[in-house]
Design a protein around this motif. Structure first.
Motif, PDB file in Angstrom:
ATOM      1  N   ALA A 114       0.831  -1.207   0.000  1.00 22.09           N
ATOM      2  CA  ALA A 114       0.000   0.000   0.000  1.00 22.09           C
ATOM      3  C   ALA A 114       0.865   1.258   0.000  1.00 22.09           C
ATOM      4  CB  ALA A 114      -0.927  -0.005   1.219  1.00 22.09           C
ATOM      5  N   ALA A 115       1.957   1.248   0.750  1.00 18.98           N
ATOM      6  CA  ALA A 115       2.841   2.414   0.800  1.00 18.98           C
ATOM      7  C   ALA A 115       3.534   2.636  -0.541  1.00 18.98           C
ATOM      8  CB  ALA A 115       3.875   2.249   1.913  1.00 18.98           C
ATOM      9  N   GLU A 116       3.911   1.548  -1.210  1.00 18.80           N
ATOM     10  CA  GLU A 116       4.528   1.688  -2.535  1.00 18.80           C
ATOM     11  C   GLU A 116       3.540   2.282  -3.535  1.00 18.80           C
ATOM     12  OE1 GLU A 116       5.798  -2.322  -3.240  1.00 18.80           O
ATOM     13  OE2 GLU A 116       7.794  -1.975  -2.387  1.00 18.80           O
ATOM     14  N   GLU A 117       2.302   1.803  -3.494  1.00 15.32           N
ATOM     15  CA  GLU A 117       1.273   2.332  -4.399  1.00 15.32           C
ATOM     16  C   GLU A 117       0.990   3.803  -4.099  1.00 15.32           C
ATOM     17  OE1 GLU A 117      -1.067   2.552  -7.559  1.00 15.32           O
ATOM     18  OE2 GLU A 117       0.115   0.788  -7.041  1.00 15.32           O
ATOM     19  N   ARG A 118       0.912   4.147  -2.840  1.00 11.67           N
ATOM     20  CA  ARG A 118       0.666   5.546  -2.452  1.00 11.67           C
ATOM     21  C   ARG A 118       1.821   6.435  -2.914  1.00 11.67           C
ATOM     22  NH1 ARG A 118       1.590   8.885   2.260  1.00 11.67           N
ATOM     23  NH2 ARG A 118      -0.003  10.492   2.323  1.00 11.67           N
ATOM     24  N   GLU A 119       3.049   5.949  -2.776  1.00 12.12           N
ATOM     25  CA  GLU A 119       4.198   6.742  -3.213  1.00 12.12           C
ATOM     26  C   GLU A 119       4.142   6.995  -4.719  1.00 12.12           C
ATOM     27  OE1 GLU A 119       9.069   6.857  -2.874  1.00 12.12           O
ATOM     28  OE2 GLU A 119       8.015   4.986  -2.430  1.00 12.12           O
ATOM     29  N   LYS A 120       3.728   5.984  -5.494  1.00 11.24           N
ATOM     30  CA  LYS A 120       3.591   6.181  -6.938  1.00 11.24           C
ATOM     31  C   LYS A 120       2.552   7.263  -7.246  1.00 11.24           C
ATOM     32  CE  LYS A 120       4.749   1.423  -8.143  1.00 11.24           C
ATOM     33  NZ  LYS A 120       4.200   0.140  -8.630  1.00 11.24           N
ATOM     34  N   GLN A 121       1.435   7.220  -6.539  1.00  5.33           N
ATOM     35  CA  GLN A 121       0.388   8.219  -6.759  1.00  5.33           C
ATOM     36  C   GLN A 121       0.859   9.622  -6.364  1.00  5.33           C
ATOM     37  OE1 GLN A 121      -2.420   7.529  -8.389  1.00  5.33           O
ATOM     38  NE2 GLN A 121      -1.641   5.442  -8.558  1.00  5.33           N
ATOM     39  N   LEU A 122       1.608   9.701  -5.275  1.00  5.41           N
ATOM     40  CA  LEU A 122       2.133  11.000  -4.847  1.00  5.41           C
ATOM     41  C   LEU A 122       3.177  11.534  -5.828  1.00  5.41           C
ATOM     42  CD1 LEU A 122       2.411  10.362  -1.004  1.00  5.41           C
ATOM     43  CD2 LEU A 122       0.781  11.861  -2.172  1.00  5.41           C
ATOM     44  N   GLU A 123       3.918  10.642  -6.455  1.00  2.00           N
ATOM     45  CA  GLU A 123       4.884  11.045  -7.488  1.00  2.00           C
ATOM     46  C   GLU A 123       4.147  11.648  -8.681  1.00  2.00           C
ATOM     47  OE1 GLU A 123       8.397  11.809  -9.222  1.00  2.00           O
ATOM     48  OE2 GLU A 123       8.363  10.694  -7.345  1.00  2.00           O
ATOM     49  N   ILE A 124       3.052  11.015  -9.080  1.00  2.00           N
ATOM     50  CA  ILE A 124       2.239  11.539 -10.177  1.00  2.00           C
ATOM     51  C   ILE A 124       1.670  12.909  -9.816  1.00  2.00           C
ATOM     52  CG2 ILE A 124       0.104  11.163 -11.484  1.00  2.00           C
ATOM     53  CD1 ILE A 124       0.734   8.119 -11.281  1.00  2.00           C
ATOM     54  N   ALA A 125       1.191  13.050  -8.585  1.00  3.29           N
ATOM     55  CA  ALA A 125       0.635  14.329  -8.135  1.00  3.29           C
ATOM     56  C   ALA A 125       1.705  15.421  -8.117  1.00  3.29           C
ATOM     57  CB  ALA A 125       0.014  14.179  -6.751  1.00  3.29           C
ATOM     58  N   ARG A 126       2.907  15.078  -7.691  1.00  4.06           N
ATOM     59  CA  ARG A 126       3.979  16.084  -7.684  1.00  4.06           C
ATOM     60  C   ARG A 126       4.360  16.491  -9.100  1.00  4.06           C
ATOM     61  NH1 ARG A 126      10.169  15.404  -6.158  1.00  4.06           N
ATOM     62  NH2 ARG A 126       9.950  14.288  -8.100  1.00  4.06           N
ATOM     63  N   GLU A 127       4.419  15.530 -10.003  1.00  3.91           N
ATOM     64  CA  GLU A 127       4.727  15.855 -11.395  1.00  3.91           C
ATOM     65  C   GLU A 127       3.663  16.770 -11.987  1.00  3.91           C
ATOM     66  OE1 GLU A 127       5.239  12.142 -13.426  1.00  3.91           O
ATOM     67  OE2 GLU A 127       7.072  11.648 -12.326  1.00  3.91           O
ATOM     68  N   ALA A 128       2.400  16.498 -11.689  1.00  4.49           N
ATOM     69  CA  ALA A 128       1.312  17.354 -12.187  1.00  4.49           C
ATOM     70  C   ALA A 128       1.420  18.751 -11.584  1.00  4.49           C
ATOM     71  CB  ALA A 128      -0.039  16.724 -11.861  1.00  4.49           C
ATOM     72  N   ALA A 129       1.749  18.814 -10.287  1.00  5.46           N
ATOM     73  CA  ALA A 129       1.902  20.129  -9.644  1.00  5.46           C
ATOM     74  C   ALA A 129       3.099  20.870 -10.230  1.00  5.46           C
ATOM     75  CB  ALA A 129       2.057  19.958  -8.141  1.00  5.46           C
ATOM     76  N   GLY A 130       4.149  20.155 -10.606  1.00  3.93           N
ATOM     77  CA  GLY A 130       5.313  20.770 -11.241  1.00  3.93           C
ATOM     78  C   GLY A 130       4.977  21.343 -12.605  1.00  3.93           C
ATOM     79  N   ARG A 131       4.178  20.601 -13.391  1.00  2.00           N
ATOM     80  CA  ARG A 131       3.747  21.121 -14.693  1.00  2.00           C
ATOM     81  C   ARG A 131       2.860  22.342 -14.509  1.00  2.00           C
ATOM     82  NH1 ARG A 131       3.337  15.605 -15.678  1.00  2.00           N
ATOM     83  NH2 ARG A 131       1.078  15.643 -15.344  1.00  2.00           N
ATOM     84  N   SER A 132       1.991  22.284 -13.519  1.00  3.42           N
ATOM     85  CA  SER A 132       1.116  23.423 -13.237  1.00  3.42           C
ATOM     86  C   SER A 132       1.931  24.638 -12.826  1.00  3.42           C
ATOM     87  CB  SER A 132       0.117  23.051 -12.147  1.00  3.42           C
ATOM     88  OG  SER A 132      -0.692  24.145 -11.809  1.00  3.42           O
ATOM     89  N   LEU A 133       2.971  24.435 -12.024  1.00  2.00           N
ATOM     90  CA  LEU A 133       3.839  25.531 -11.610  1.00  2.00           C
ATOM     91  C   LEU A 133       4.576  26.130 -12.812  1.00  2.00           C
ATOM     92  CD1 LEU A 133       5.213  27.303  -9.478  1.00  2.00           C
ATOM     93  CD2 LEU A 133       6.861  25.449  -9.123  1.00  2.00           C
ATOM     94  N   SER A 134       5.053  25.290 -13.702  1.00  2.53           N
ATOM     95  CA  SER A 134       5.740  25.791 -14.905  1.00  2.53           C
ATOM     96  C   SER A 134       4.800  26.653 -15.744  1.00  2.53           C
ATOM     97  CB  SER A 134       6.250  24.628 -15.752  1.00  2.53           C
ATOM     98  OG  SER A 134       7.234  23.926 -15.067  1.00  2.53           O
ATOM     99  N   LEU A 135       3.564  26.183 -15.904  1.00  8.60           N
ATOM    100  CA  LEU A 135       2.584  26.971 -16.665  1.00  8.60           C
ATOM    101  C   LEU A 135       2.256  28.282 -15.961  1.00  8.60           C
ATOM    102  CD1 LEU A 135       0.168  24.133 -17.847  1.00  8.60           C
ATOM    103  CD2 LEU A 135       1.824  25.403 -19.244  1.00  8.60           C
ATOM    104  N   ALA A 136       2.157  28.222 -14.635  1.00 13.51           N
ATOM    105  CA  ALA A 136       1.850  29.452 -13.882  1.00 13.51           C
ATOM    106  C   ALA A 136       2.984  30.460 -14.010  1.00 13.51           C
ATOM    107  CB  ALA A 136       1.579  29.124 -12.422  1.00 13.51           C
ATOM    108  N   GLU A 137       4.227  29.972 -14.014  1.00 10.81           N
ATOM    109  CA  GLU A 137       5.372  30.882 -14.188  1.00 10.81           C
ATOM    110  C   GLU A 137       5.356  31.528 -15.575  1.00 10.81           C
ATOM    111  OE1 GLU A 137       8.621  28.221 -13.356  1.00 10.81           O
ATOM    112  OE2 GLU A 137       8.640  28.734 -11.215  1.00 10.81           O
ATOM    113  N   ILE A 138       5.038  30.728 -16.589  1.00  5.85           N
ATOM    114  CA  ILE A 138       4.961  31.268 -17.957  1.00  5.85           C
ATOM    115  C   ILE A 138       3.848  32.309 -18.050  1.00  5.85           C
ATOM    116  CG2 ILE A 138       4.400  30.667 -20.353  1.00  5.85           C
ATOM    117  CD1 ILE A 138       5.830  27.972 -19.828  1.00  5.85           C
ATOM    118  N   ARG A 139       2.682  31.982 -17.475  1.00  2.00           N
ATOM    119  CA  ARG A 139       1.543  32.915 -17.525  1.00  2.00           C
ATOM    120  C   ARG A 139       1.860  34.194 -16.744  1.00  2.00           C
ATOM    121  NH1 ARG A 139      -3.389  31.290 -19.237  1.00  2.00           N
ATOM    122  NH2 ARG A 139      -4.465  32.486 -17.638  1.00  2.00           N
TER     123      ARG A 139
END
Length: 192
Positions: A114-139
């Motif tokens: 369960a912890a391994e699966e949760r870590e994978k999901q949190l990695e995906i969430a961080r990557e999405a937040a990173g893309r969102s941050l990049s777009l916010a910086e550009i905007r």
């Protein structure tokens, strides 16, 4: 990584199982000692020295040592029954310790999965937040968004990063708990 086909012999390294096994062996030895008490003990050296010196009471001494277990048969029978009962109790404790060890390993494996699966999901969430941050910086740089939107995107990214680190900590803690439940390492060399 953990080999899914770990042998159950790894559990034999657990201190609680080693202790239960030692208690069971000691209990078995007590039953053997209680059984041995039923047999008379004959001191051949004392009888031989009496026979050599011409003493006539060799037969009396042998008869006395042979009759001793007969007169204490009730006590000896009680000792044997008590030893057998203690052995049955130790068998039950050993079984309980084994079941507890298996439960601990099962819980550890599920928690790690369960912890391994949760870590994978949190990695995906961080990557999405990173893309969102990049777009916010550009905007923000282009003037399409204000500073508040950029700060919110940064906050979301930092929060997602923190959650990922917590998830990694949870995974490592679950791996340590499983390591303890197994009773040591599971690699070929005995290490993790």
């Amino acid at each position: 990584s953990i080999n899914p086909g770990m042998p159950s012999e790894l559990l034999l390294r657990r201190p609680d199982l080693l202790s239960a096994e030692a208690a069971l062996r000691a209990s078995d030895a007590n039953v053997d000692a209680a059984r041995a008490a039923f047999f008379p003990s004959i001191d051949l050296s004392a009888g031989a020295s009496t026979a050599l010196t011409g003493g006539a009471d060799v037969i009396t001494s042998l008869a006395g040592s042979l009759a001793a277990p007969i007169f204490t048969a009730g006590r000896l029978e009680g000792n044997l029954k008590g030893a057998k009962a203690r052995t049955a109790q130790q068998v039950a404790r050993y079984r309980q310790a084994t079941l507890s060890a298996l439960r601990d390993v099962d819980v550890g494996l599920k928690a790690l999965s369960a912890a391994e699966e949760r870590e994978k999901q949190l990695e995906i969430a961080r990557e999405a937040a990173g893309r969102s941050l990049s777009l916010a910086e550009i905007r923000y740089k282009s003037g399409a968004d204000d500073l508040t939107s950029l700060l919110n995107a940064q906050s979301t990214y930092f929060s997602a990063s923190d959650s990922l680190v917590q998830g990694r900590l949870d995974r490592l803690s679950a791996a340590i708990d499983l390591f303890v439940a197994i009773g040591g390492g599971w690699g070929e060399d005995g290490g993790a």
